[in-house]
Design an enzyme around this catalytic site. Sequence first.
Site, PDB file in Angstrom:
ATOM      1  CE1 TYR A   1      -2.694  -3.353   0.886  1.00 41.04           C
ATOM      2  CE2 TYR A   1      -4.343  -1.701   1.372  1.00 41.04           C
ATOM      3  CZ  TYR A   1      -4.007  -3.014   1.117  1.00 41.04           C
ATOM      4  OH  TYR A   1      -4.972  -3.978   1.082  1.00 41.04           O
TER       5      TYR A   1
ATOM      6  CE  LYS B   1       0.414 -18.638   1.372  1.00 39.03           C
ATOM      7  NZ  LYS B   1      -0.334 -19.874   1.678  1.00 39.03           N
TER       8      LYS B   1
ATOM      9  CG  ASP C   1      -3.413 -20.336   3.083  1.00 39.82           C
ATOM     10  OD1 ASP C   1      -2.852 -20.080   4.170  1.00 39.82           O
ATOM     11  OD2 ASP C   1      -2.862 -21.012   2.193  1.00 39.82           O
TER      12      ASP C   1
ATOM     13  CG  ASP D   1      -8.090  -3.834   2.843  1.00 38.59           C
ATOM     14  OD1 ASP D   1      -9.257  -3.670   3.220  1.00 38.59           O
ATOM     15  OD2 ASP D   1      -7.624  -3.294   1.823  1.00 38.59           O
TER      16      ASP D   1
ATOM     17  CG  ASP E   1     -13.984  -5.790   3.706  1.00 35.49           C
ATOM     18  OD1 ASP E   1     -13.598  -4.929   4.520  1.00 35.49           O
ATOM     19  OD2 ASP E   1     -14.425  -5.506   2.580  1.00 35.49           O
TER      20      ASP E   1
HETATM   21 MG    MG Z   1     -11.057  -2.497   2.795  1.00 35.60          MG
END
Ligand code: MG
Length: 360
Positions: free
Chosen positions: A134, A189, A222, A246, A250
């Site tokens: 990001y 990961k 995962d 992120d 959600d």
């Molecule tokens: Mg988001």
Amino acid sequence: MPFRIAVIPGDGIGPEVITQGIRVLKEVIQHTGSDLDFETYDLGAERYLKTGEIIPDPIFAELQSADAIYLGAVGDPRVKDPQYAARLLLRLRFELDLWVNLRPSRLLAPGLTPLRDASTIDLVVVRENTERAYVGIGGQFKRGTADEIAIQEDINTRKGVERIQRYAFELARERRRTGHRGRVTMVDKSNALYHAHDLWQRVFALERQRAPEIEAEHLFVDAAAMQLVKDPARFDVVVTSNMFGDILSDLASELVGGLGQAPSANINPDTRRGLFEPVHGSAPKHAGKGIANPVGAILAGAMMLRHLGDEAGANQIEEAVMATARERRTTKDLGGDLTTSAAANAVLERLERIGSSRPL
Ligand code: MG
Ligand code: NAI
């Protein structure tokens, strides 16, 4: 001295939900005695399309000196510049160094989860908020040709990884004091990203040694996604990197009723700066219809109050929201039939009852 709250309603449903969040905050502080002074900034797509400005420097300075920022959402289909949201929201997160993104998911009422057997879900995703892909380091080469190369660098710093993991252990300790399990799950990961996430592993080993009394486990991302659906009750504090946080947050918010009710806090625990916002975006298809759920914004307001030291006010808002969720006095996405303002009215009524039954 009142706290100065910089309000950025933003785009789409942002202004609609933030208006309701402010009504709720104004009501609750009458009972708790906090003093908030709201100042609204018209940053967003409308201004950008008219003037080309995203955050003019003098306004950035004002935002920087505010006690907290309260933001709706950023994103508008009319804005084609893919960097627009980054230059507004990510700029605030990065330049104010708001390195913790707290995203709690708590089942407000049984029946709101799409899962068959879950009865309690109460977890917090602690998302690293200033690193990974990001940060925007990268580029494109031979763009638009068959030989095109697109690179987005995955940045993980020792300082960044250490401070976020240490914060998660602290939070777990604090949550244990308030009746939660107090368990840290570190998600990475490292089996595939064995350079960047080996750093997460080594830091995790050190942080575990520093806090042996805190229960801690590791999951690959995962497996963490799978476990969130299979057995969400195992999670308490989930610490992870920017991108995984992120995505997993959600997922976690959908497990407790959906994006519309999910709040978040972006904070710097050192400088005490903070930006508080619902997790959802501008949901353009819902904008202007009066149907957006205001609860994510209202609960983000509660997180802001807590950050400013008004624990009682935060608790009262959360209690009122849970009561309305149990009664299904909610917008459609949470199973009710109320408009945005009527859903906020229901919370306000509850708050008045809570307030009048307590000493000032
Ligand atoms: Mg988001
Ligand atoms: P979104 O979160 O805006 O909406 C996704 C879906 O979730 C909506 O279509 C709706 O069905 C539901 N939803 C979200 N908030 C709701 C609410 N308060 N009440 C009821 N239902 C709600 O995500 P989407 O559609 O991917 O993005 C739309 C725009 O928002 C894009 O421009 C995106 O870049 C931006 N965005 C901004 C964020 C922010 O400001 N923090 C975060 C995520 C997206």
